[in-house]
Design an enzyme around this catalytic site. Structure first.
Site, PDB file in Angstrom:
ATOM      1  N   HIS A 110       0.831  -1.210   0.000  1.00 13.07           N
ATOM      2  CA  HIS A 110       0.000   0.000   0.000  1.00 13.07           C
ATOM      3  C   HIS A 110       0.862   1.255   0.000  1.00 13.07           C
ATOM      4  O   HIS A 110       0.465   2.288   0.521  1.00 13.07           O
ATOM      5  CB  HIS A 110      -0.973   0.000   1.187  1.00 13.07           C
ATOM      6  CG  HIS A 110      -0.336  -0.152   2.533  1.00 13.07           C
ATOM      7  ND1 HIS A 110      -0.366   0.839   3.485  1.00 13.07           N
ATOM      8  CD2 HIS A 110       0.345  -1.173   3.087  1.00 13.07           C
ATOM      9  CE1 HIS A 110       0.275   0.430   4.563  1.00 13.07           C
ATOM     10  NE2 HIS A 110       0.723  -0.781   4.347  1.00 13.07           N
ATOM     11  N   HIS A 111       2.055   1.156  -0.608  1.00 11.52           N
ATOM     12  CA  HIS A 111       2.958   2.299  -0.729  1.00 11.52           C
ATOM     13  C   HIS A 111       3.425   2.444  -2.173  1.00 11.52           C
ATOM     14  O   HIS A 111       4.627   2.492  -2.457  1.00 11.52           O
ATOM     15  CB  HIS A 111       4.168   2.126   0.187  1.00 11.52           C
ATOM     16  CG  HIS A 111       3.837   2.087   1.642  1.00 11.52           C
ATOM     17  ND1 HIS A 111       4.512   1.307   2.542  1.00 11.52           N
ATOM     18  CD2 HIS A 111       2.889   2.731   2.364  1.00 11.52           C
ATOM     19  CE1 HIS A 111       4.011   1.471   3.754  1.00 11.52           C
ATOM     20  NE2 HIS A 111       3.016   2.333   3.664  1.00 11.52           N
ATOM     21  N   ALA A 112       2.506   2.520  -3.101  1.00  8.09           N
ATOM     22  CA  ALA A 112       2.860   2.629  -4.513  1.00  8.09           C
ATOM     23  C   ALA A 112       3.730   3.854  -4.757  1.00  8.09           C
ATOM     24  O   ALA A 112       3.487   4.931  -4.204  1.00  8.09           O
ATOM     25  CB  ALA A 112       1.593   2.705  -5.365  1.00  8.09           C
TER      26      ALA A 112
END
Length: 633
Positions: free
Chosen positions: A567-569
């Site tokens: 969830h850290h694109a």
């Protein structure tokens, strides 16, 4: 239209929000455009979804600010179908990737974890660009500039002097003469308040206490950390001494929480809007559809001024093509801060990107930059979920959601309302472990944190399930500095259509002897070794995920490949040097072969930094503020 603004910033998240505020504070006329609304100002439920830290999971599924992306982890359909979290979209399996359409961007729903990246992440950018201002030692100053730390006393304060004298006695015994150093790693006057969860929460639950004590024993047994006795009794991952001298060990995770409430760019923007109302204009519910150019110079932004236009919005309207479009222009620059998915999308829609891709869609080419949308990176995360013998006392009396209309507040919410304390004032993570997956590594690459609740990753409905079982405990294993490189591509020329996103995990599932895979495997082993000790004492009944059938290293590797998420694109408009054909930006965030155009957000990194990306984005936002103001003057 005439140019009413010096700068237009598109996107109000961790990159664009602080940048817009800083430019307005410096005296420039700034327009900040945000495609989402300000949901916490629109209703009582919205306010609580934003302010109450424990509701961060619920807020990812709160319709007024929810943006849903559906991504691929693999190109191969058979491999993608093995993920238990899969969602069918247009007849193909995808994975839900929650984002936020709100003032503050994803800082409106993130878990508020505020941990610095390692200096080596910044040193890498300095090395590839030849720009020494990116060196880690210099970049740390941006963190102290933004932080308002409450869990370490400021240098020179009476509490700091007493603490320094006591800790120095320990330092002398250890041969370390670093007196009064703890406060020097932190800032105390910035716009971002930081605190830590109350460690006493653990003491209220005997099972959690045993878990924590076992973590301590395991960490000490493996010689990966340190416990300092007395007044310096907690491991601060943001202390410079921790990062350089004892980089592995237990951590009480710092959070962007002030007096029990979330804080972030939204509060900073509101503060600057009040102090400098003539300098800052904020337009919410405004979707940027195209950057306007004169030749290769960016001069303005085309936009649709209406809520719920973008396709990721679950409340999206039915007929976006019928909506009128407006234009606004800037005297100086356009700054794109829409995140790793939407920044490359907006650039490509505007004619900046890979020539072949643009020509395929009939988009006139302004700048042929093949790196736009490439190099997509993220963390790998998996969870080990166990069933405990008894329900956790810590969770009793809580619904872990805002009270509905006419409903009476639960006792944990009432405690938060009264004085901003208790479980609801935390993000649910009570302790973390920072460690190396391999002794040969220069920096730790695993952040392992414990959550009393059921969590196996992001899938629709997960937030309601988190505390559905009162006796589940999840250890989340996060792998930093991964080597995956995926791609973001336009699905169409419609600015409201979500792009096509493929992370191509683990070399698209084809990388032999994958070091990322083995690193996560070592994290699973580490957690299992802790849980085995708890099981021997009857504290744990058994492992639920991945479960006892997943026993061998190869079976664990298969579990990781199938179930990992992120969830850290980041990294889709990477900074690079003049000799890198895939570099989109220079070291001053300028889009190559254009003028008056910069990108400042998670997409700018050449490699994903640190453990939790938001702090690194805040830091580059501050750095970008400096270079933009410097260039203007």
């Amino acid at each position: 239209m005439g140019a009413d603004y010096d700068y237009i910033v598109v996107g109000s998240g961790a990159g664009g929000g602080p940048l817009a505020a800083n430019l307005a504070k410096a005296g420039f006329k700034v327009l900040l455009m945000e495609a989402g609304g300000d949901h916490c100002a629109e209703s009582e439920t919205g306010r609580l979804m934003y302010e109450v830290p424990i509701f961060h999971g619920c807020s990812t599924e709160y319709k007024p600010c929810e943006w849903d992306y559906f991504v691929r982890h693999y190109t191969d359909d058979a491999q993608q179908s093995k993920d238990s979290k899969k969602v069918s979209v247009d007849g193909k399996d995808h994975v839900w990737y929650p984002r936020a359409g709100a003032l503050g961007g994803c800082t409106a729903h993130n878990a508020m974890i505020t941990v610095l990246p390692q200096d080596s992440d910044w040193d890498y950018i300095a090395r590839i660009t030849g720009d020494d201002s990116w060196q880690g030692e210099k970049m740390r100053s941006y963190f102290t500039r933004i932080e308002n730390c409450s869990y370490v006393p400021p240098p020179g304060s009476p509490k700091a002097v007493i603490r320094g004298i006591l800790s120095s006695l320990i330092d002398v015994v250890k041969g370390d003469l670093d007196w009064f150093e703890s406060g020097k790693s932190h800032g105390f006057g910035g716009w971002l308040a930081t605190s830590t969860a109350d460690p006493d929460l653990v003491l209220k639950d005997s099972q959690l206490l045993v878990t924590v004590l076992k973590c301590v024993k395991e960490v000490l047994h493996d010689h990966v950390g340190h416990l300092i006795t007395g007044i310096e009794s907690r491991f601060d991952p943001n202390d410079i001494r921790t990062a350089t001298e004892n980089p592995e060990g237990l951590a009480i995770t710092p959070l962007a929480v002030k007096n029990g409430q979330r804080n972030g760019p939204r509060e900073y923007l509101r503060q600057i809007l009040t102090a400098f109302p003539d300098n800052l204009t904020i337009m919410t519910n405004t979707l940027a559809t195209r950057i306007l150019f004169e030749g290769t110079r960016a001069v303005g932004v085309e936009y649709i001024d209406k809520a719920h236009v973008y396709g990721a919005d679950p409340q999206r309207i039915a007929d976006p093509p019928s909506l009128p479009r407006s234009e606004v222009r800037a005297k100086r620059e356009i700054i794109v801060s829409c995140g790793a998915f939407n920044s490359p999308q907006l650039l490509m829609l505007s004619g900046v990107g890979p020539r072949a891709e643009l020509e395929r869609l009939g988009i006139p080419v302004i700048a042929d930059l093949p790196g736009v949308g490439e190099n997509l990176q993220d963390r790998y995360e998996v969870c080990v979920v166990s069933e405990f013998a008894h329900d956790f006392e810590l969770l009793q009396g809580g619904t872990f959601a805002p009270p509905g209309p006419g409903q009476e507040a639960d006792e944990l919410f009432a405690q938060w309302q009264k004085d901003g304390t208790g479980v609801y004032a935390s993000n649910g993570s009570l302790i973390g472990i920072i460690k190396k997956s391999s002794a040969e590594l220069a920096d730790p690459d695993l952040y392992i944190f414990g959550l009393p609740g059921y969590f196996k990753g992001y899938e629709p409905g997960y937030s309601a399930n988190f505390c559905h079982y009162g006796n589940r405990f999840s250890w989340a294993i996060l792998k930093a500095r991964t080597q995956n490189t995926g791609r973001v591509q336009l699905a169409s020329t419609n600015p409201w259509d979500r792009p096509t996103i493929n992370f191509r995990y683990f070399g698209d599932g084809k990388r032999p002897n994958d070091p990322d895979l083995d690193a996560v495997l070592s994290g699973v082993r580490f957690v299992r070794s802790m849980n085995e000790r708890l099981s021997d004492r009857g504290v744990i009944k058994g492992e639920e995920i991945p479960g006892p059938a997943c026993a061998t290293d190869d079976q664990i590797r298969e579990f990781i490949m199938n179930e990992a998420w992120g969830h850290h694109a980041s990294c889709t408009n990477k900074i690079g040097n003049d000799y890198d054909p895939m570099a989109v930006l220079d070291s001053r965030f300028r889009v190559r072969t254009t003028q008056g155009l910069r990108v400042v957000d998670a997409s700018a990194f050449p490699k994903i930094p640190g453990y939790f990306i938001v702090t690194a984005i805040y830091m580059i936002s501050e750095k970008a503020s400096d270079v933009i103001i410097e260039d203007a003057r």
